[in-house]
Design an enzyme around this catalytic site. Structure first.
Site, PDB file in Angstrom:
ATOM      1  N   HIS A 260       5.406   6.073  11.047  1.00 49.01           N
ATOM      2  CA  HIS A 260       5.009   5.886   9.742  1.00 49.01           C
ATOM      3  C   HIS A 260       3.813   7.087   9.486  1.00 49.01           C
ATOM      4  O   HIS A 260       2.806   7.022   9.520  1.00 49.01           O
ATOM      5  CB  HIS A 260       4.191   4.655   9.623  1.00 49.01           C
ATOM      6  CG  HIS A 260       3.881   4.106   8.352  1.00 49.01           C
ATOM      7  ND1 HIS A 260       4.099   4.818   7.260  1.00 49.01           N
ATOM      8  CD2 HIS A 260       3.376   2.971   7.670  1.00 49.01           C
ATOM      9  CE1 HIS A 260       3.514   4.242   6.157  1.00 49.01           C
ATOM     10  NE2 HIS A 260       3.189   3.280   6.600  1.00 49.01           N
TER      11      HIS A 260
ATOM     12  N   LYS B 262      26.771  -4.176  -3.455  1.00 50.85           N
ATOM     13  CA  LYS B 262      28.276  -4.221  -3.568  1.00 50.85           C
ATOM     14  C   LYS B 262      28.966  -3.280  -2.089  1.00 50.85           C
ATOM     15  O   LYS B 262      30.142  -3.545  -2.005  1.00 50.85           O
ATOM     16  CB  LYS B 262      28.673  -3.312  -4.585  1.00 50.85           C
ATOM     17  CG  LYS B 262      28.406  -3.978  -5.944  1.00 50.85           C
ATOM     18  CD  LYS B 262      28.626  -2.949  -7.023  1.00 50.85           C
ATOM     19  CE  LYS B 262      27.861  -3.158  -8.236  1.00 50.85           C
ATOM     20  NZ  LYS B 262      28.024  -2.117  -9.358  1.00 50.85           N
TER      21      LYS B 262
ATOM     22  N   ARG C  87      11.331   3.672   2.869  1.00 59.33           N
ATOM     23  CA  ARG C  87      11.019   2.699   3.810  1.00 59.33           C
ATOM     24  C   ARG C  87      12.250   2.065   4.117  1.00 59.33           C
ATOM     25  O   ARG C  87      13.100   1.473   3.486  1.00 59.33           O
ATOM     26  CB  ARG C  87       9.980   1.894   3.481  1.00 59.33           C
ATOM     27  CG  ARG C  87       9.910   0.891   4.560  1.00 59.33           C
ATOM     28  CD  ARG C  87       8.549   0.007   4.271  1.00 59.33           C
ATOM     29  NE  ARG C  87       7.372   0.582   4.710  1.00 59.33           N
ATOM     30  CZ  ARG C  87       6.325   0.268   4.690  1.00 59.33           C
ATOM     31  NH1 ARG C  87       5.888  -1.107   4.392  1.00 59.33           N
ATOM     32  NH2 ARG C  87       4.896   0.616   5.069  1.00 59.33           N
TER      33      ARG C  87
ATOM     34  N   ARG D  79       0.736  -1.209  -0.027  1.00 55.69           N
ATOM     35  CA  ARG D  79       0.027   0.157   0.099  1.00 55.69           C
ATOM     36  C   ARG D  79       0.709   1.529   0.029  1.00 55.69           C
ATOM     37  O   ARG D  79       0.623   2.354  -0.694  1.00 55.69           O
ATOM     38  CB  ARG D  79      -0.940   0.007   1.146  1.00 55.69           C
ATOM     39  CG  ARG D  79      -2.251  -0.734   0.960  1.00 55.69           C
ATOM     40  CD  ARG D  79      -2.700  -1.294   2.187  1.00 55.69           C
ATOM     41  NE  ARG D  79      -2.097  -2.255   2.747  1.00 55.69           N
ATOM     42  CZ  ARG D  79      -2.045  -3.572   2.318  1.00 55.69           C
ATOM     43  NH1 ARG D  79      -3.023  -3.877   1.350  1.00 55.69           N
ATOM     44  NH2 ARG D  79      -1.148  -4.679   2.679  1.00 55.69           N
ATOM     45  N   THR D  80       1.909   1.349   1.004  1.00 50.02           N
ATOM     46  CA  THR D  80       2.598   2.630   1.035  1.00 50.02           C
ATOM     47  C   THR D  80       3.339   2.898  -0.506  1.00 50.02           C
ATOM     48  O   THR D  80       3.279   3.982  -0.820  1.00 50.02           O
ATOM     49  CB  THR D  80       3.382   2.625   2.188  1.00 50.02           C
ATOM     50  OG1 THR D  80       2.803   2.116   3.281  1.00 50.02           O
ATOM     51  CG2 THR D  80       4.181   3.965   2.430  1.00 50.02           C
TER      52      THR D  80
END
Lengths: 298, 144
Positions: free
Chosen positions: A127, A78, A99, A50-51
């Protein structure tokens, strides 16, 4: 302008986001969205449905372009540092949505980037776009916060959405009841903070009883948090929102959930008029359009 | 009876909570590379608290900023500046409003524990500190 933590917002800031989201809702309904230039980079170091998709959809609806960072195929593999990764992406985008599993990562990213950084979830901490869309949903569906009886139900200890939502609901004067199994209660510091800051009067319970509730906001009981698996199973059973729990509730009571839901809400409840979590998820679009637009305005 | 020399120029940190002397040394950034004499006395008898630690550092006058850091581990410690064998300044450690680059965030999931960034904390009521990254609140004594 960054959006890192809901705790930094004042009531007037949240009301400004509401107004902007409402305007976006109108523009979407009229199919005449004012277009913006620029590129939004989505940097999700953790899974999201959703986000991520709603930020991407919001950007596209605003006429912006989206570049997507995928950790697994990036130079992180890397050994590139977090700082170098953020500084590089900062050169490619006008807004960064991030996120990351580490708490405080969005704040640190905002210190490396010149572009505004929007926190899409930093571990168990914040959030803020979820909290804004949750409050916007409540305002749209129920009107005034003052006097609204809201129950937060489930694992209140680990769910980041619940901590920020308690902060937001207390800011607007809602009556909040915290319903959690013993051991999964809301962190005492979060409870003390809203009592001191907003004079919040809270109720606490280990038992599910939706009588008198205007809103029930549910989150999952996380089985993996329990040492005793039998106890976990029994708690999950007790905190599953069974259809019989809805007998005798207010006709206009609504059930919300940040999603994904796993088995804490059975499919029979999805069909109930009380279940409004998919409408809630849809509100992610106007609110995240508002957040992107505000971020670009500085 | 154990005896330790007096110092002519330097700092004496007295009334350190028993057992916290080593942490005070760490906060001062003093280790084996420090060029002057340092004496740490642990479990010294005290009328007020039963026992205490005392630290004598030759050669430096500990700054007010560092004095306040001592309060994180020992809020009742006193810091005496010695010059020419006499106490020229006596101050009480007070918890600082802000802390930067000192201590460690106790939250293992905090980004400041995995990236090379200086820690930062802001004071909150009741001897608490909030991490500037993960926003969690801790007791002052948990930071060092």
């Amino acid at each position: 302008m960054d959006l890192i933590s809901f705790r930094e917002l004042e009531k007037k800031d949240v009301e400004d986001y509401f107004q902007r989201a409402e305007e976006m809702d109108h523009q979407l309904a009229r199919k005449k969205v004012e277009k913006l230039d620029g590129i939004v980079a989505t940097m999700f170091f953790e899974p999201s449905t959703r986000t991520k998709l709603s930020f991407q959809s919001a950007a596209e609806r605003l006429g912006m372009q989206v570049v997507d960072f995928l950790g697994e195929t990036s130079s992180l593999k890397k050994g590139e540092s977090f700082e170098d990764t953020i500084r590089t992406v900062d050169g490619y985008a006008d807004v960064i949505v991030i996120r990351h599993p580490m708490e405080g990562s969005a704040r640190l990213a905002s210190e490396f980037a010149k572009a505004p950084v929007l926190n899409g979830g930093d571990g168990g901490n914040q959030h803020p776009s979820q909290t804004l869309l949750d409050l916007y949903t409540l305002k749209k569906m129920k009107g005034e916060f003052k006097g609204m009886n809201v129950q937060l139900v489930g694992d209140l200890k680990h769910a980041r959405t619940m901590r920020s939502l308690l902060f937001g609901l207390s800011m607007f004067g809602a009556n909040v009841k915290l319903v959690a199994p013993r051991g999964l209660e809301m962190a005492p510091e979060a409870v003390e903070e809203v009592k001191k800051k907003f004079g919040a009067k809270l109720e606490f319970s280990e038992e599910i009883d939706f009588a008198g509730a205007d809103v029930v906001y549910v989150c999952r009981i996380q089985e993996e948090r329990f040492e005793d698996k039998y106890e976990a199973m029994s708690m999950k059973k007790k905190f599953t929102i069974k259809p019989e729990y809805l007998r005798g509730v207010k006709n206009d009571m609504i059930i919300l959930h940040p999603l994904p839901k796993i088995d804490e809400i059975p499919p029979e409840v999805d069909k109930s008029p009380h279940a409004r979590y998919f409408d809630q998820a849809r509100n992610g679009i106007p609110m995240r359009m508002a957040i992107i637009k505000k971020a670009l305005e500085g | 009876m154990l005896t330790v020399d007096t110092i002519d120029n330097g700092t004496v940190v007295d009334h350190i909570k028993a057992g916290m002397g080593r942490k005070v040394l760490d906060l001062m950034g003093i280790d084996q590379n420090y060029p002057h004499r340092v004496a740490l006395m642990i479990n010294v008898p005290s009328k007020k608290t039963g026992k205490k630690d005392i630290l004598k550092i030759e050669g430096i006058l500990v700054s007010d900023e560092k004095t306040d850091l001592i309060a994180l581990v020992s809020p009742k410690a006193t810091v005496n500046h010695i010059q020419g064998g006499k106490v020229v300044k006596k101050s009480q450690a007070e918890l600082p409003e802000k802390i930067s680059g000192v201590g460690k965030c106790p939250n293992p999931k905090c980004i400041c524990n995995s990236e090379k960034v200086p820690t930062r904390f802001t004071a909150e009521p009741a001897d608490g500190y909030r991490c500037g990254y993960c926003e969690r609140r801790f007791a002052a004594s948990e930071l060092v």
